[in-house]
Scaffold this active site. Structure first.
Site, PDB file in Angstrom:
ATOM      1  N   SER A 142      73.367  59.734 -28.666  1.00 27.98           N
ATOM      2  CA  SER A 142      73.607  60.529 -27.455  1.00 27.98           C
ATOM      3  C   SER A 142      73.254  61.981 -27.771  1.00 27.98           C
ATOM      4  O   SER A 142      73.165  62.354 -28.954  1.00 27.98           O
ATOM      5  CB  SER A 142      75.091  60.423 -27.113  1.00 27.98           C
ATOM      6  N   TYR A 155      83.995  60.629 -29.475  1.00 28.49           N
ATOM      7  CA  TYR A 155      82.661  60.151 -29.103  1.00 28.49           C
ATOM      8  C   TYR A 155      81.603  60.837 -29.972  1.00 28.49           C
ATOM      9  O   TYR A 155      80.766  60.177 -30.594  1.00 28.49           O
ATOM     10  CB  TYR A 155      82.422  60.438 -27.621  1.00 28.49           C
TER      11      TYR A 155
HETATM   12  P1  NDP Z   1      78.058  50.985 -20.018  1.00 29.26           P
HETATM   13  O1  NDP Z   1      79.528  51.207 -20.003  1.00 29.26           O
HETATM   14  O2  NDP Z   1      77.369  50.710 -18.743  1.00 29.26           O
HETATM   15  O3  NDP Z   1      77.717  49.804 -21.064  1.00 29.26           O
HETATM   16  C1  NDP Z   1      78.371  49.710 -22.288  1.00 29.26           C
HETATM   17  C2  NDP Z   1      78.087  48.345 -22.889  1.00 29.26           C
HETATM   18  O4  NDP Z   1      78.764  48.250 -24.150  1.00 29.26           O
HETATM   19  C3  NDP Z   1      78.584  47.196 -22.023  1.00 29.26           C
HETATM   20  O5  NDP Z   1      77.630  46.169 -22.004  1.00 29.26           O
HETATM   21  C4  NDP Z   1      79.844  46.722 -22.742  1.00 29.26           C
HETATM   22  O6  NDP Z   1      79.994  45.319 -22.552  1.00 29.26           O
HETATM   23  C5  NDP Z   1      79.470  47.021 -24.194  1.00 29.26           C
HETATM   24  N1  NDP Z   1      80.644  47.120 -25.049  1.00 29.26           N
HETATM   25  C6  NDP Z   1      81.687  47.985 -24.987  1.00 29.26           C
HETATM   26  N2  NDP Z   1      82.587  47.690 -25.923  1.00 29.26           N
HETATM   27  C7  NDP Z   1      82.112  46.621 -26.619  1.00 29.26           C
HETATM   28  C8  NDP Z   1      82.588  45.859 -27.706  1.00 29.26           C
HETATM   29  N3  NDP Z   1      83.763  46.125 -28.308  1.00 29.26           N
HETATM   30  N4  NDP Z   1      81.828  44.825 -28.151  1.00 29.26           N
HETATM   31  C9  NDP Z   1      80.643  44.525 -27.565  1.00 29.26           C
HETATM   32  N5  NDP Z   1      80.153  45.217 -26.519  1.00 29.26           N
HETATM   33  C10 NDP Z   1      80.880  46.245 -26.054  1.00 29.26           C
HETATM   34  O7  NDP Z   1      77.478  52.263 -20.739  1.00 29.26           O
HETATM   35  P2  NDP Z   1      75.974  52.740 -21.101  1.00 29.26           P
HETATM   36  O8  NDP Z   1      74.998  51.717 -20.739  1.00 29.26           O
HETATM   37  O9  NDP Z   1      75.843  54.094 -20.587  1.00 29.26           O
HETATM   38  O10 NDP Z   1      76.132  52.847 -22.679  1.00 29.26           O
HETATM   39  C11 NDP Z   1      75.241  52.257 -23.594  1.00 29.26           C
HETATM   40  C12 NDP Z   1      75.102  53.172 -24.792  1.00 29.26           C
HETATM   41  O11 NDP Z   1      74.436  54.352 -24.388  1.00 29.26           O
HETATM   42  C13 NDP Z   1      76.429  53.604 -25.412  1.00 29.26           C
HETATM   43  O12 NDP Z   1      76.350  53.554 -26.818  1.00 29.26           O
HETATM   44  C14 NDP Z   1      76.573  55.035 -24.947  1.00 29.26           C
HETATM   45  O13 NDP Z   1      77.334  55.811 -25.841  1.00 29.26           O
HETATM   46  C15 NDP Z   1      75.122  55.465 -24.909  1.00 29.26           C
HETATM   47  N6  NDP Z   1      74.858  56.640 -24.078  1.00 29.26           N
HETATM   48  C16 NDP Z   1      75.129  56.610 -22.744  1.00 29.26           C
HETATM   49  C17 NDP Z   1      74.894  57.737 -21.971  1.00 29.26           C
HETATM   50  C18 NDP Z   1      75.180  57.763 -20.519  1.00 29.26           C
HETATM   51  O14 NDP Z   1      75.267  58.853 -19.922  1.00 29.26           O
HETATM   52  N7  NDP Z   1      75.305  56.639 -19.846  1.00 29.26           N
HETATM   53  C19 NDP Z   1      74.360  58.955 -22.557  1.00 29.26           C
HETATM   54  C20 NDP Z   1      74.095  58.859 -23.972  1.00 29.26           C
HETATM   55  C21 NDP Z   1      74.333  57.742 -24.687  1.00 29.26           C
HETATM   56  P3  NDP Z   1      81.363  44.503 -22.447  1.00 29.26           P
HETATM   57  O15 NDP Z   1      82.361  45.381 -21.769  1.00 29.26           O
HETATM   58  O16 NDP Z   1      80.957  43.304 -21.668  1.00 29.26           O
HETATM   59  O17 NDP Z   1      81.718  44.166 -23.852  1.00 29.26           O
END
Ligand code: NDP
Length: 272
Positions: A142, A155
């Site tokens: 990020s 984070y």
């Molecule tokens: P979302 O919340 O839409 O997606 C997060 C994903 O992570 C979901 O599929 C969730 O699936 C999964 N997840 C969370 N906890 C677990 C766990 N314990 N085990 C397995 N899977 C898990 O967020 P984003 O798509 O935005 O995030 C994706 C990545 O991008 C993250 O690492 C985030 O830090 C990064 N990011 C996002 C930004 C943004 O503004 N959106 C900016 C910069 C980086 P489930 O709940 O089904 O397990």
């Protein structure tokens, strides 16, 4: 020869939502075999079905990335279904929003467990297969992994830890042909702010920002794909990422003030 993702076997954690879900769709439509991991198995099943109905190749495995044995099963699923692994994308992640003054330490532990240890767990079991194919490990970090983001101590710390781990892995594998890339999206429309943990560990349930003004998951997916094909070390995206990376080198104090200002302007900002 033009490099493409066609026939590459790509594991994507956090594929049930947001950026991970978009990567699954985009890479499958480019001809890759995608292996989807997350805890919401039903969502993965639907997504894999949708990809297959369009002629794509997809497998899935329910995984909580904080559990090493479940990560091992995700990796083995990819090998069982497609016989190899070319790319591991450690994308599963959660966020938070609270000042360090107020936050339960448990929240910071949870952030580290998912974002940092989730990455380590998946890399541990995928590494031998990726060394065989001279493949790629991608960590979805990020802009908060480039400079500390106020209200997000856990984070930022988890993303910095992830970078330190991946950078070291790259150097250890310098002569083994392994590619390791850290990708740093800025604000991207997704569920991440809705599920972000507050000071007591409960989910925020709403977003403090205008999600319609952010990058889309699909845009991020395409930029990450280019980074993989060019075997980049660092994948920066929109202006926020490039500016942060550049200004940090020359005027880090100015960047501190800018980050404070931007985050203090959010509605209900804990900085006020
Ligand atoms: P979302 O919340 O839409 O997606 C997060 C994903 O992570 C979901 O599929 C969730 O699936 C999964 N997840 C969370 N906890 C677990 C766990 N314990 N085990 C397995 N899977 C898990 O967020 P984003 O798509 O935005 O995030 C994706 C990545 O991008 C993250 O690492 C985030 O830090 C990064 N990011 C996002 C930004 C943004 O503004 N959106 C900016 C910069 C980086 P489930 O709940 O089904 O397990």
């Amino acid at each position: 020869m033009k490099r493409t993702l066609k026939d590459k076997v790509i594991i994507i954690t956090g594929a049930s939502s947001g950026i991970g879900e978009a990567m699954a769709r985009v890479y499958a439509s480019a001809g890759a075999c995608v292996v989807l991991g997350a805890r919401s198995v039903q969502k993965l099943q639907l997504l894999a079905g949708e990809i297959r109905s369009h002629g794509g190749r997809a497998a899935y495995c329910g995984v909580d990335v904080t559990q090493p044995e479940e990560c091992r099963e995700l990796i083995e699923t990819a090998v069982r279904e497609f016989g190899r692994i070319d790319v591991l994308i450690c994308n599963a992640g959660i966020s938070m929003r609270a000042l360090f003054d107020d936050v339960d330490l448990e929240v910071l532990h949870r952030l580290m467990d998912v974002n940092f240890w989730g990455t380590v767990n998946c890399c541990k079991y995928a590494l031998p297969y990726l060394q065989d194919t001279k493949g790629s490990i991608v960590g979805i970090s990020s802009v908060a992994g480039l400079h500390g983001l106020p209200g997000r101590t856990g984070y930022s710390a988890s993303k910095y830890a992830m970078t330190g781990f991946l950078e070291t892995l790259r150097i250890e594998n310098l002569h083994k042909g392994l590619h390791v890339m850290v990708a740093c999206p800025g604000f991207t429309a997704s569920n991440v702010r809705f599920s972000a943990l507050t000071a007591d560990g409960s989910q925020q349930g709403e977003t403090p920002r205008d999600e319609s003004k952010m990058m889309t998951g699909e845009q991020v997916a395409r930029i990450v794909a280019r980074g993989i094909l060019r075997r980049k070390r660092l994948c920066l995206m929109e202006i926020e990422g490039r500016a942060t990376h550049f200004v940090k080198k020359f005027a880090p104090g100015f960047l501190d003030r800018m980050f404070y200002l931007v985050m203090a302007r959010e509605p209900d900002s804990p900085l006020k």
